[in-house]
Motif scaffolding. Structure first.
Motif, mmCIF file in Angstrom:
data_model
loop_
_atom_site.group_PDB
_atom_site.id
_atom_site.type_symbol
_atom_site.label_atom_id
_atom_site.label_comp_id
_atom_site.label_asym_id
_atom_site.label_seq_id
_atom_site.Cartn_x
_atom_site.Cartn_y
_atom_site.Cartn_z
ATOM 1 N N UNK A 146 -14.139 55.112 -14.777
ATOM 2 C CA UNK A 146 -14.506 54.501 -16.049
ATOM 3 C C UNK A 146 -13.296 53.717 -16.580
ATOM 4 N N UNK A 147 -13.227 53.549 -17.871
ATOM 5 C CA UNK A 147 -12.076 52.868 -18.446
ATOM 6 C C UNK A 147 -12.145 51.367 -18.255
ATOM 7 N N UNK A 148 -11.094 50.708 -18.732
ATOM 8 C CA UNK A 148 -11.022 49.254 -18.719
ATOM 9 C C UNK A 148 -9.664 48.797 -18.182
ATOM 10 N N UNK A 149 -9.650 47.614 -17.582
ATOM 11 C CA UNK A 149 -8.405 46.985 -17.158
ATOM 12 C C UNK A 149 -7.717 46.408 -18.405
ATOM 13 N N UNK A 150 -6.463 46.802 -18.619
ATOM 14 C CA UNK A 150 -5.741 46.383 -19.825
ATOM 15 C C UNK A 150 -5.084 45.007 -19.698
ATOM 16 N N UNK A 151 -5.185 44.367 -18.535
ATOM 17 C CA UNK A 151 -4.468 43.105 -18.345
ATOM 18 C C UNK A 151 -4.970 41.985 -19.253
ATOM 19 N N UNK A 152 -6.247 42.006 -19.617
ATOM 20 C CA UNK A 152 -6.731 40.962 -20.523
ATOM 21 C C UNK A 152 -6.027 41.040 -21.868
ATOM 22 N N UNK A 153 -5.726 42.247 -22.326
ATOM 23 C CA UNK A 153 -4.977 42.393 -23.570
ATOM 24 C C UNK A 153 -3.533 41.963 -23.360
ATOM 25 N N UNK A 154 -2.920 42.408 -22.266
ATOM 26 C CA UNK A 154 -1.531 42.061 -21.976
ATOM 27 C C UNK A 154 -1.351 40.548 -21.887
ATOM 28 N N UNK A 155 -2.301 39.873 -21.265
ATOM 29 C CA UNK A 155 -2.202 38.426 -21.065
ATOM 30 C C UNK A 155 -2.734 37.617 -22.244
ATOM 31 N N UNK A 156 -3.149 38.291 -23.304
ATOM 32 C CA UNK A 156 -3.605 37.585 -24.492
ATOM 33 C C UNK A 156 -4.996 37.003 -24.388
ATOM 34 N N UNK A 157 -5.771 37.409 -23.386
ATOM 35 C CA UNK A 157 -7.126 36.890 -23.214
ATOM 36 C C UNK A 157 -8.134 37.609 -24.107
ATOM 37 N N UNK A 158 -7.768 38.796 -24.565
ATOM 38 C CA UNK A 158 -8.651 39.570 -25.425
ATOM 39 C C UNK A 158 -7.810 40.388 -26.392
ATOM 40 N N UNK A 159 -8.359 40.639 -27.574
ATOM 41 C CA UNK A 159 -7.626 41.428 -28.563
ATOM 42 C C UNK A 159 -8.030 42.888 -28.537
ATOM 43 N N UNK A 160 -9.151 43.221 -27.888
ATOM 44 C CA UNK A 160 -9.578 44.611 -27.811
ATOM 45 C C UNK A 160 -10.510 44.804 -26.629
ATOM 46 N N UNK A 161 -10.640 46.068 -26.204
ATOM 47 C CA UNK A 161 -11.537 46.397 -25.097
ATOM 48 C C UNK A 161 -12.627 47.375 -25.520
ATOM 49 N N UNK A 162 -12.483 47.973 -26.674
ATOM 50 C CA UNK A 162 -13.527 48.851 -27.224
ATOM 51 C C UNK A 162 -13.426 48.835 -28.739
ATOM 52 N N UNK A 163 -14.539 49.128 -29.383
ATOM 53 C CA UNK A 163 -14.579 49.127 -30.846
ATOM 54 C C UNK A 163 -14.200 50.476 -31.434
ATOM 55 N N UNK A 164 -14.513 51.558 -30.717
ATOM 56 C CA UNK A 164 -14.254 52.901 -31.231
ATOM 57 C C UNK A 164 -13.779 53.799 -30.099
ATOM 58 N N UNK A 165 -13.128 54.902 -30.462
ATOM 59 C CA UNK A 165 -12.828 55.942 -29.494
ATOM 60 C C UNK A 165 -13.376 57.264 -30.010
ATOM 61 N N UNK A 166 -13.822 58.073 -29.059
ATOM 62 C CA UNK A 166 -14.410 59.374 -29.340
ATOM 63 C C UNK A 166 -13.494 60.422 -28.728
ATOM 64 N N UNK A 167 -13.069 61.386 -29.539
ATOM 65 C CA UNK A 167 -12.152 62.409 -29.051
ATOM 66 C C UNK A 167 -12.693 63.795 -29.403
ATOM 67 N N UNK A 168 -12.275 64.775 -28.592
ATOM 68 C CA UNK A 168 -12.837 66.119 -28.741
ATOM 69 C C UNK A 168 -11.757 67.165 -28.509
ATOM 70 N N UNK A 169 -11.977 68.334 -29.090
ATOM 71 C CA UNK A 169 -11.190 69.502 -28.718
ATOM 72 C C UNK A 169 -12.116 70.720 -28.632
#
Length: 491
Positions: free
Chosen positions: A366-389
């Motif tokens: 799963x997950x996303x490739x972060x290079x688009x953010x690093x290279x300035x092609x995108x400002x985000x890859x997801x709108x929200x994050x879900x976390x659990x304990x």
């Protein structure tokens, strides 16, 4: 001003100069770069000098932050039990979310394994909170490997990987940080003398700054203990029972938390990080001396954060930012200097590393490739994050608003992270935010289903959120040296 010993100062000056030169000459991507992955244990995202923490000496990491790309909103998804590092590392290695890997790698592909299949020499040292089988499948070489979750830093049990995938007998032979750094340095030196046509992955997994908080005295020189400031969200006691009030981590200081104890533990925690930082500088200098710096991507991160007095807590078994957010820096050829506040998860690194190295991504990642953010092609890859304990805490957040649900006690916390980054003012009962809370609750229900979360968001029998800390008992674990027991447990 840090009072550094001369030998350390010389190393840091050299590291600064060589990293600066490398940054100027390494702005072009490399087709199959080496990967040096530096991974700390329990390091808060704010425990770095470059991030305006004036109470810690981290010049090597600071320089990586200056020349590399900084993800300031990197998070872990959470944990199914108190040993948060095990599922966190399983998610990192597999590229899978929590309920698709849990805390075991025996039946799933790892990113080191994929790189190895792609012709990389894969080396690992340090903490491997997984099976020996999964290590030997992932790495072609390994030295000073610690199979476990925590240990006395001065007597960490380590083994080496043999060519036939067996392991040497366990030895206890020095301070953990030095053992792992020396193993990495030896690998780099030997690699440089060999046929370097195959690129390498070097995974260096430190056990610091995880407790026992027992730094060498020379790394305690930046400030005196009583000058260490308390966290902005320090509390003597957590305001309600969050479902994990008396776990092992929480027993490392008495209740209520005293400012003196918290300052002392932060002082020791920062000392462990400063030691690790010096040895990271030694590893980076070894790359430079062997002419490998310009074709090596360096990644620095940690498996989770830590409370250390924030919100009256000590451990990482909660969903506040101090425990869920981690540092993430990527530097090297093709990586511009910069930073982003995009919401990223640690398991995004599988696809990112695969993309950097032209490595196949197996099914299930799963997950996303972060290079688009690093290279300035995108400002985000997801709108929200879900976390659990465990089954006791659930959270969803976007770039401003955060909702934490405690199903067992039917309790909500709602924070405006833009105006309250330290999560000090719970707005859940403020009717002016009811629309935002409803929106986030709907998102939580959606993510709960998408992530195959098996635990309910509502329970039939609600427990009390009240507690009496005077009824709590404490017991030191077997890894704490006697002086720590004497100081913090009074035994």
């Amino acid at each position: 001003m840090s009072k550094l010993v001369p030998s350390m100062l010389e190393r840091l000056i050299f590291a600064f100069l060589t990293l600066t030169v490398s940054a100027c000459s390494s702005n072009q991507p490399v087709e199959r770069p080496n990967i040096l992955f530096l991974f700390s244990d329990d390091q808060r995202a704010d425990a770095i000098g470059a991030y305006n923490n004036l109470n810690i000496s981290t010049p090597s990491i600071d320089q990586l932050a200056r020349v590399g790309f900084n993800f300031r909103e990197a998070h872990i998804m959470g944990s199914i039990h108190g040993a948060v590092c095990a599922p966190s590392r399983a998610m990192l290695m597999s590229g899978r979310s929590l309920y698709h890997v849990f805390d075991r790698l025996d039946s799933v592909a790892t990113f080191p394994e994929q790189l190895r299949n792609n012709g990389y020499v894969t080396f690992g040292t340090g903490k491997w909170h997984q099976s020996r089988e999964s290590f030997s499948r992932s790495f072609s070489e390994g030295r000073a490997i610690f199979f476990g979750g925590m240990s006395d830093h001065t007597a960490v049990p380590v083994q080496d990987l043999e060519p036939d995938s067996t392991y040497t007998d366990v030895e206890r032979k020095g301070f953990s940080t030095d053992l792992f750094a020396d193993a990495a340095i030896d690998f780099i030196n030997e690699y440089a003398k060999s046929d370097t046509s195959s690129p390498f992955l070097a995974y260096v997994s430190f056990t610091t700054p995880h407790d026992p908080r027992t730094p060498k005295p020379k790394y305690l020189s930046l400030n005196s203990e009583d000058q260490i400031p308390l966290p902005p969200n320090f509390m003597p006691l957590h305001p309600f029972h969050n479902g994990w009030m008396t776990g092992r981590d929480e027993q490392l200081s008495s209740w209520p938390r005293s400012p003196e104890d918290i300052r002392s533990q932060l002082y020791e925690y920062y000392g462990l990080i400063s030691h690790m930082d010096e040895r990271i500088g030694d590893i980076l200098r070894t790359l430079e001396e062997n002419g490998l710096r310009d074709n090596t991507i360096v990644i620095f991160s940690s498996d989770n954060g830590l409370a250390l007095g924030s919100h009256g807590l000590l451990g990482k078994q909660n969903l506040y930012e101090h425990s869920n957010r981690v540092p993430l820096i990527i530097a090297g050829p093709g990586i511009p200097a910069g930073e982003s506040e995009a919401l990223v998860l640690l398991y995004d690194l599988f696809r990112t590393i695969a993309g950097m190295t032209n490595t196949k991504v197996p099914d299930g990642v799963e997950g996303h490739d972060l290079m688009d953010i690093i290279q300035g092609k995108s400002s985000k890859i997801r709108d929200v994050i879900y976390t659990v304990y465990e089954n006791s805490q659930r959270s969803v957040r976007d770039d401003r608003w955060k909702l934490i649900l405690y199903p067992k006690i039917d309790h909500l916390q709602f924070f405006d992270l833009l105006n309250d980054p330290f999560e000090r003012e719970n707005l859940a009962n403020d009717s002016s935010y009811s629309d935002q809370i409803s929106r986030l609750m709907a998102l939580m229900e959606q993510k709960h289903d998408e992530m195959d979360d098996p635990h309910p968001l509502k329970v039939d029998s609600v427990q009390s959120k009240e507690y009496d800390h005077r009824r709590f008992s404490r017991r030191p674990d077997r890894h704490q040296p006697q002086w720590v027991i004497d100081k913090y447990f009074g035994q």
